[in-house]
Design a protein around this motif. Sequence first.
Motif, PDB file in Angstrom:
ATOM      1  N   LYS A 295      33.155  12.907  89.083  1.00 26.93           N
ATOM      2  CA  LYS A 295      34.480  12.356  88.751  1.00 26.93           C
ATOM      3  C   LYS A 295      34.363  11.258  87.709  1.00 26.93           C
ATOM      4  O   LYS A 295      35.130  11.220  86.736  1.00 26.93           O
ATOM      5  N   ASN A 296      33.396  10.352  87.901  1.00 30.57           N
ATOM      6  CA  ASN A 296      33.205   9.259  86.943  1.00 30.57           C
ATOM      7  C   ASN A 296      32.819   9.796  85.570  1.00 30.57           C
ATOM      8  O   ASN A 296      33.306   9.311  84.541  1.00 30.57           O
TER       9      ASN A 296
ATOM     10  N   ASP B 178      35.840  11.330  83.921  1.00 34.17           N
ATOM     11  CA  ASP B 178      36.755  10.282  83.452  1.00 34.17           C
ATOM     12  C   ASP B 178      36.308   9.722  82.110  1.00 34.17           C
ATOM     13  O   ASP B 178      37.116   9.610  81.173  1.00 34.17           O
ATOM     14  N   ARG B 179      35.034   9.367  82.029  1.00 33.07           N
ATOM     15  CA  ARG B 179      34.553   8.725  80.797  1.00 33.07           C
ATOM     16  C   ARG B 179      34.619   9.689  79.612  1.00 33.07           C
ATOM     17  O   ARG B 179      35.057   9.312  78.511  1.00 33.07           O
TER      18      ARG B 179
ATOM     19  N   GLY C 146      35.741   1.965  82.846  1.00 29.52           N
ATOM     20  CA  GLY C 146      35.420   2.105  84.265  1.00 29.52           C
ATOM     21  C   GLY C 146      36.322   1.311  85.182  1.00 29.52           C
ATOM     22  O   GLY C 146      36.049   1.232  86.390  1.00 29.52           O
TER      23      GLY C 146
ATOM     24  N   SER D 189      40.658   5.296  86.699  1.00 26.09           N
ATOM     25  CA  SER D 189      40.277   6.704  86.689  1.00 26.09           C
ATOM     26  C   SER D 189      41.452   7.511  86.142  1.00 26.09           C
ATOM     27  O   SER D 189      42.570   7.008  86.033  1.00 26.09           O
TER      28      SER D 189
ATOM     29  N   ARG E  59      39.222   3.736  92.683  1.00 26.57           N
ATOM     30  CA  ARG E  59      39.744   3.147  91.461  1.00 26.57           C
ATOM     31  C   ARG E  59      41.165   3.637  91.200  1.00 26.57           C
ATOM     32  O   ARG E  59      41.484   4.796  91.462  1.00 26.57           O
TER      33      ARG E  59
END
Length: 527
Positions: free
Chosen positions: A335-336, A339-340, A445, A448, A473
């Motif tokens: 997921k992170n 997102d980025r 960060g 999200s 987040r």
Amino acid sequence: MREDMGEVTTSLQRPVTNTGRSKLVRHVDSFEIQPPTVPSPNGVPRSAWARARRRVSRWHRPYTFALLLLDFAAAALASWIAIQLFDQARSGFYKAKEDPTWFYTVAFVLLPLGWLIILWGNRAYDRRYLGLGPDEFKRVIRAAVAVAASVSFIAFAFKAELSRYTVGTALVGAMVLVLLGRFLARFILHVVRKRAGQAAHRMVLIGTLPECLEVYTAVTRSPAAGLMPVAIHITDGYAAARGIQTPVPVYAGRDILALVREVGGDTIAVCGSASAEPGELRRLAWQLEGSGVDLVVAPQLTDIAGPRVHIRPIEGLPLLHVEEPTLSGPALLAKNLMDRVAAGLGLLVLAPVFVAIALAIRISDPGPVFFRQPRVGHEGRTFRVWKFRTMYIDAEERLAGLVDQNETDGMLFKIKQDPRVFPVGRFLRASSLDELPQLINVLKGEMSLVGPRPLPADDGDFLGDVRRRLLVRPGMTGLWQVSGRSDLSWDEAVRLDLYYVDNWSLAYDLSILWRTVGVVLARKGAY
């Protein structure tokens, strides 16, 4: 003989009390009661009900037939595309030069029929999975794996000379085309349900009146789900029901099957505590055997998604095991990363849009282009959110004079026609373009793509259940946004956010992102 229990509102009509069949009270705000009849003890005897299966809900039949045609056409089209990409004389499904008739029969008849059979075996045409949720598409993907395995086994068993490129293209292409066809069919079905109110399951809700009304509110919030309550049968609290406005007729003490037939229902929903009555739910399921009526249960254990609930039968007692929400691990890492990467690409692609919006803001009201406000994020950390400015510069000074006009509750302040918003800003809000700069927060960060909306950090009043939102987040979009946005009450918004926190998954995030597109285009609840 039926006994009149009094008025729920001023429009109750007294049923006829002679020995003949009495008239139903059809008023939307009333209920009637009759002495309960003795239910069928079990589902072994088949009654005349079995000869009248689904008199009302027949929408799934033409819909299923249309899916059969679409799936067959998709598989045949994929075979045609594979043949065009690779010379059939050199690399076909079969030795095309030796027997072209058999070659085309396999490519355009047998293989598509095989797809239909395996899709049917995977219950991809089951009405319970059509039109809502990801299960339908999961079953299509499982069927595609089964088709690939079957073709590989047959080719190995008969030592058929097949081109891996041709077969692979046909199988993958068929899966993609079948999924696209079902996306299109589902879109049309949702349009029909929303605009015409057709192709829906007619539900009779059973339980206490508060429980039934809660389920009614939940299922009617999304017309695309195709669940249309037509009556409520209360099991308790007859006296408390008096004087309460209800959106559908309310009954009590009625034989359930007879009531379902009278109101034209095809689904029974057992709500809340009614599902906990020992033996009653099982007997109701027995009664419904052979009737064509679906039985669904809305248990007291709410806001827990299916993947977290597992049934563990012990000596005939089905125990529900509820797992803890997963807030870490490989899924969170994915997921992170998503997102980025998405935020970085989005900022690059949308750079011209940012410039155009910035110019429009400066022309409308001289001042800063961006509005930055402290918000509470993951684990209570405060950050400054990025947004395009949509209000006049003196908006904060004018807030004190508008507090008494607040149209929402809880920790939010919203006015549909807020005088502090300038014209271009009103367009940006309605189209959600003012939220685009939050891609910067996602890239850093702090936020999200999907998650609970970040709330202002004015007084830090994040106590009780609300504080649980901070376990993940905050997001640019979320379950709250795709379920009604500013049209929802504060309590309902918090409930949806907590549901997301407790049940999030990568697939759920992708589903919310997909739903966000439709909500933004419809401009629903944005102001």
